[in-house]
Design a protein around this motif. Structure first.
Motif, PDB file in Angstrom:
ATOM      1  N   GLU A 183     -42.799  62.525  36.739  1.00  0.00           N
ATOM      2  CA  GLU A 183     -41.501  61.941  37.037  1.00  0.00           C
ATOM      3  C   GLU A 183     -41.591  61.119  38.322  1.00  0.00           C
ATOM      4  O   GLU A 183     -42.226  61.547  39.285  1.00  0.00           O
ATOM      5  N   ASP A 184     -40.971  59.939  38.316  1.00  0.00           N
ATOM      6  CA  ASP A 184     -40.971  59.159  39.549  1.00  0.00           C
ATOM      7  C   ASP A 184     -39.580  58.619  39.841  1.00  0.00           C
ATOM      8  O   ASP A 184     -38.711  58.629  38.972  1.00  0.00           O
ATOM      9  N   THR A 185     -39.390  58.184  41.072  1.00  0.00           N
ATOM     10  CA  THR A 185     -38.092  57.606  41.462  1.00  0.00           C
ATOM     11  C   THR A 185     -38.264  56.097  41.675  1.00  0.00           C
ATOM     12  O   THR A 185     -37.732  55.532  42.620  1.00  0.00           O
ATOM     13  N   TYR A 187     -39.151  51.938  39.905  1.00  0.00           N
ATOM     14  CA  TYR A 187     -38.404  50.790  39.378  1.00  0.00           C
ATOM     15  C   TYR A 187     -37.710  51.074  38.056  1.00  0.00           C
ATOM     16  O   TYR A 187     -36.709  50.444  37.724  1.00  0.00           O
ATOM     17  N   GLY A 188     -38.269  51.982  37.240  1.00  0.00           N
ATOM     18  CA  GLY A 188     -37.703  52.237  35.921  1.00  0.00           C
ATOM     19  C   GLY A 188     -38.071  51.141  34.939  1.00  0.00           C
ATOM     20  O   GLY A 188     -38.652  50.116  35.314  1.00  0.00           O
ATOM     21  N   ILE A 189     -37.753  51.357  33.658  1.00  0.00           N
ATOM     22  CA  ILE A 189     -38.123  50.419  32.594  1.00  0.00           C
ATOM     23  C   ILE A 189     -36.871  50.109  31.781  1.00  0.00           C
ATOM     24  O   ILE A 189     -36.200  51.021  31.304  1.00  0.00           O
ATOM     25  N   ARG A 196     -42.112  49.197  22.802  1.00  0.00           N
ATOM     26  CA  ARG A 196     -43.428  48.545  22.741  1.00  0.00           C
ATOM     27  C   ARG A 196     -44.338  48.891  23.910  1.00  0.00           C
ATOM     28  O   ARG A 196     -45.466  48.395  24.001  1.00  0.00           O
ATOM     29  N   ILE A 197     -43.860  49.757  24.799  1.00  0.00           N
ATOM     30  CA  ILE A 197     -44.538  49.949  26.068  1.00  0.00           C
ATOM     31  C   ILE A 197     -45.952  50.537  25.953  1.00  0.00           C
ATOM     32  O   ILE A 197     -46.784  50.328  26.821  1.00  0.00           O
ATOM     33  N   THR A 198     -46.228  51.261  24.834  1.00  0.00           N
ATOM     34  CA  THR A 198     -47.564  51.864  24.714  1.00  0.00           C
ATOM     35  C   THR A 198     -48.559  50.933  24.010  1.00  0.00           C
ATOM     36  O   THR A 198     -49.698  51.312  23.776  1.00  0.00           O
ATOM     37  N   PHE A 201     -51.949  46.019  26.447  1.00  0.00           N
ATOM     38  CA  PHE A 201     -51.624  44.846  27.255  1.00  0.00           C
ATOM     39  C   PHE A 201     -50.130  44.522  27.327  1.00  0.00           C
ATOM     40  O   PHE A 201     -49.747  43.483  27.835  1.00  0.00           O
ATOM     41  N   TYR A 202     -49.284  45.410  26.788  1.00  0.00           N
ATOM     42  CA  TYR A 202     -47.845  45.157  26.890  1.00  0.00           C
ATOM     43  C   TYR A 202     -47.372  45.532  28.293  1.00  0.00           C
ATOM     44  O   TYR A 202     -47.647  46.607  28.786  1.00  0.00           O
ATOM     45  N   ARG A 203     -46.673  44.615  28.939  1.00  0.00           N
ATOM     46  CA  ARG A 203     -46.168  44.877  30.276  1.00  0.00           C
ATOM     47  C   ARG A 203     -44.743  44.409  30.424  1.00  0.00           C
ATOM     48  O   ARG A 203     -44.364  43.398  29.849  1.00  0.00           O
ATOM     49  N   VAL A 204     -43.974  45.142  31.216  1.00  0.00           N
ATOM     50  CA  VAL A 204     -42.576  44.786  31.412  1.00  0.00           C
ATOM     51  C   VAL A 204     -42.470  43.530  32.260  1.00  0.00           C
ATOM     52  O   VAL A 204     -41.829  42.561  31.886  1.00  0.00           O
ATOM     53  N   SER A 205     -43.118  43.565  33.408  1.00  0.00           N
ATOM     54  CA  SER A 205     -43.105  42.386  34.244  1.00  0.00           C
ATOM     55  C   SER A 205     -44.555  42.067  34.579  1.00  0.00           C
ATOM     56  O   SER A 205     -45.188  42.772  35.335  1.00  0.00           O
ATOM     57  N   THR A 206     -45.053  41.003  33.946  1.00  0.00           N
ATOM     58  CA  THR A 206     -46.470  40.694  34.106  1.00  0.00           C
ATOM     59  C   THR A 206     -46.837  40.454  35.553  1.00  0.00           C
ATOM     60  O   THR A 206     -47.865  40.912  36.021  1.00  0.00           O
ATOM     61  N   ARG A 208     -45.422  41.520  38.353  1.00  0.00           N
ATOM     62  CA  ARG A 208     -45.455  42.722  39.172  1.00  0.00           C
ATOM     63  C   ARG A 208     -46.659  43.609  38.796  1.00  0.00           C
ATOM     64  O   ARG A 208     -47.380  44.089  39.661  1.00  0.00           O
ATOM     65  N   SER A 209     -46.896  43.777  37.468  1.00  0.00           N
ATOM     66  CA  SER A 209     -47.991  44.637  37.038  1.00  0.00           C
ATOM     67  C   SER A 209     -49.332  44.089  37.513  1.00  0.00           C
ATOM     68  O   SER A 209     -50.206  44.833  37.920  1.00  0.00           O
ATOM     69  N   ARG A 210     -49.508  42.759  37.417  1.00  0.00           N
ATOM     70  CA  ARG A 210     -50.766  42.144  37.856  1.00  0.00           C
ATOM     71  C   ARG A 210     -50.980  42.394  39.334  1.00  0.00           C
ATOM     72  O   ARG A 210     -52.035  42.820  39.764  1.00  0.00           O
ATOM     73  N   GLY A 213     -51.970  45.743  40.163  1.00  0.00           N
ATOM     74  CA  GLY A 213     -53.347  46.083  39.820  1.00  0.00           C
ATOM     75  C   GLY A 213     -53.593  46.882  38.561  1.00  0.00           C
ATOM     76  O   GLY A 213     -54.676  47.375  38.354  1.00  0.00           O
ATOM     77  N   GLY A 214     -52.622  47.008  37.677  1.00  0.00           N
ATOM     78  CA  GLY A 214     -52.880  47.732  36.426  1.00  0.00           C
ATOM     79  C   GLY A 214     -53.671  46.883  35.441  1.00  0.00           C
ATOM     80  O   GLY A 214     -53.866  45.690  35.656  1.00  0.00           O
ATOM     81  N   THR A 215     -54.124  47.492  34.338  1.00  0.00           N
ATOM     82  CA  THR A 215     -54.890  46.742  33.348  1.00  0.00           C
ATOM     83  C   THR A 215     -54.069  46.484  32.088  1.00  0.00           C
ATOM     84  O   THR A 215     -54.487  45.726  31.228  1.00  0.00           O
ATOM     85  N   LEU A 217     -53.608  48.745  29.878  1.00  0.00           N
ATOM     86  CA  LEU A 217     -54.164  49.591  28.813  1.00  0.00           C
ATOM     87  C   LEU A 217     -53.831  51.064  29.000  1.00  0.00           C
ATOM     88  O   LEU A 217     -54.062  51.889  28.113  1.00  0.00           O
ATOM     89  N   GLY A 218     -53.272  51.390  30.163  1.00  0.00           N
ATOM     90  CA  GLY A 218     -53.043  52.797  30.509  1.00  0.00           C
ATOM     91  C   GLY A 218     -52.253  53.579  29.467  1.00  0.00           C
ATOM     92  O   GLY A 218     -52.692  54.627  28.994  1.00  0.00           O
ATOM     93  N   LEU A 219     -51.102  53.056  29.076  1.00  0.00           N
ATOM     94  CA  LEU A 219     -50.257  53.826  28.159  1.00  0.00           C
ATOM     95  C   LEU A 219     -50.829  53.838  26.737  1.00  0.00           C
ATOM     96  O   LEU A 219     -50.578  54.773  25.980  1.00  0.00           O
ATOM     97  N   ALA A 220     -51.618  52.813  26.382  1.00  0.00           N
ATOM     98  CA  ALA A 220     -52.286  52.832  25.075  1.00  0.00           C
ATOM     99  C   ALA A 220     -53.292  53.989  25.054  1.00  0.00           C
ATOM    100  O   ALA A 220     -53.418  54.705  24.049  1.00  0.00           O
ATOM    101  N   ILE A 221     -53.980  54.186  26.174  1.00  0.00           N
ATOM    102  CA  ILE A 221     -54.923  55.303  26.285  1.00  0.00           C
ATOM    103  C   ILE A 221     -54.168  56.630  26.166  1.00  0.00           C
ATOM    104  O   ILE A 221     -54.562  57.524  25.421  1.00  0.00           O
ATOM    105  N   ILE A 244     -39.350  59.276  33.571  1.00  0.00           N
ATOM    106  CA  ILE A 244     -40.030  60.539  33.291  1.00  0.00           C
ATOM    107  C   ILE A 244     -40.871  60.332  32.032  1.00  0.00           C
ATOM    108  O   ILE A 244     -40.343  59.960  30.981  1.00  0.00           O
ATOM    109  N   PHE A 245     -42.165  60.523  32.162  1.00  0.00           N
ATOM    110  CA  PHE A 245     -43.075  60.470  31.017  1.00  0.00           C
ATOM    111  C   PHE A 245     -43.450  61.914  30.693  1.00  0.00           C
ATOM    112  O   PHE A 245     -43.977  62.617  31.551  1.00  0.00           O
ATOM    113  N   THR A 246     -43.159  62.352  29.455  1.00  0.00           N
ATOM    114  CA  THR A 246     -43.438  63.743  29.105  1.00  0.00           C
ATOM    115  C   THR A 246     -44.398  63.827  27.921  1.00  0.00           C
ATOM    116  O   THR A 246     -44.155  63.220  26.866  1.00  0.00           O
TER     117      THR A 246
END
Ligand code: ADP
Length: 266
Positions: A183-185, A187-189, A196-198, A201-206, A208-210, A213-215, A217-221, A244-246
């Motif tokens: 759980e984090d406090t 930016y939220g999504i 489509r988030i998993t 290469f899908y990103r909410v804000s390219t 910001r994500s770039r 430093g993300g790739t 691929l994290g949520l696909a993994i 919250i990711f559960t």
């Protein structure tokens, strides 16, 4: 034909009749295999040159050319990113090629301690990190794959939460099931992005994500690892408040914690 793959569907036709619709998906599956192999091979081939570039960059010392310092720093940062991308692509290909995982006892006390250390290292004191270990069970599964899934969630929580926020890693019984949550406090999504988030290469804000430093691929993994454990991912998120990711595991993936830690095989 041993290479023939059929996708079959049973459709009610009338009171007494059903229709069996069989579709030949051999070609599709073959193409999917070719795609997978290609990605795995390219990633593998990129590993060696990247290691060399990385090594030489580390040897360069800009002390007699101070104007090179920021350039070298940026080159290091980018080659680090490329290395992470290649590693994530290799992880994903490995996961896609598997349909089962090893079934060892995954010691959750030490898993949670590791995740806490990772969160603290990534946060470098910018966030409050807490762990709530409320389930006296360990999991059956692959320690390595589960760790890679959970640590991706932890890295995201740190990455997408501004300084001053908090990250809480929880492990708890949820009815018959067992849940690990991050759980984090941050930016939220926005809800529209959740379905489509998993995807790779899908990103909410390219931008910001770039920048962060993300790739991509994290949520696909995460999704693949959970599928291999018959578990599912639930996401709750509110823009400006956090996420919250559960990861929810079926009851038969859990067993009482007996202090032997990981290593035992089911
Ligand atoms: P990335 O490497 O870009 O973080 P992921 O697959 O891990 O890729 O995540 C996909 C996208 O989901 C991210 O680019 C980000 O926009 C969003 N996201 C993931 N986790 C969070 C989170 N905890 N808070 C806000 N946004 C998130």
């Amino acid at each position: 034909d041993p290479a023939l793959r059929l996708s079959m569907r049973l459709i009610p036709y009338s009171q007494e009749l059903w229709l069996l619709v069989a579709r030949d998906v051999s070609k599709l599956m073959h193409l999917e295999q070719v795609r997978r192999d290609f990605v795995a091979n390219v990633s593998h081939e990129l590993r060696t040159p990247l290691t060399v570039v990385h090594g030489y960059l580390d040897m360069l010392d800009p002390s007699d050319q101070p104007e090179w310092a920021p350039i070298l720093e940026e080159m290091r940062r980018q080659s680090q990113r490329m290395t992470q991308l290649v590693e994530d692509l290799l992880t994903l290909s490995r996961l896609e090629a598997q349909d089962t995982v090893s079934d060892e006892s995954v010691g959750m006390a030490s898993m949670l301690a590791t995740l806490r250390r990772e969160a603290e290292a990534l946060s470098q004191g910018r966030h409050t990190v807490a762990v709530q270990d409320r389930a006296a069970v360990d999991l059956w599964g692959s320690t390595r794959e589960l760790h890679s899934a959970f640590s991706n969630l932890v890295a995201n929580a740190v990455r997408y939460t501004p300084a001053g926020g908090s990250i809480t890693i929880g492990f708890a019984q949820q009815g018959e099931e067992v849940a690990l949550s991050v759980e984090d406090t941050g930016y939220g999504i926005p809800a529209a992005h959740l379905p489509r988030i998993t995807e790779r290469f899908y990103r909410v804000s390219t931008s910001r994500s770039r920048e962060l430093g993300g790739t991509g691929l994290g949520l696909a993994i995460v999704k693949h690892v959970l599928q291999l454990h018959q578990a599912r991912l639930e996401i709750e998120s509110e823009v400006g408040r956090g996420s919250i990711f559960t990861c929810i595991f079926p009851a038969d993936r859990a067993h009482p914690r007996d202090g032997t830690g990981s290593g035992a095989i089911r």
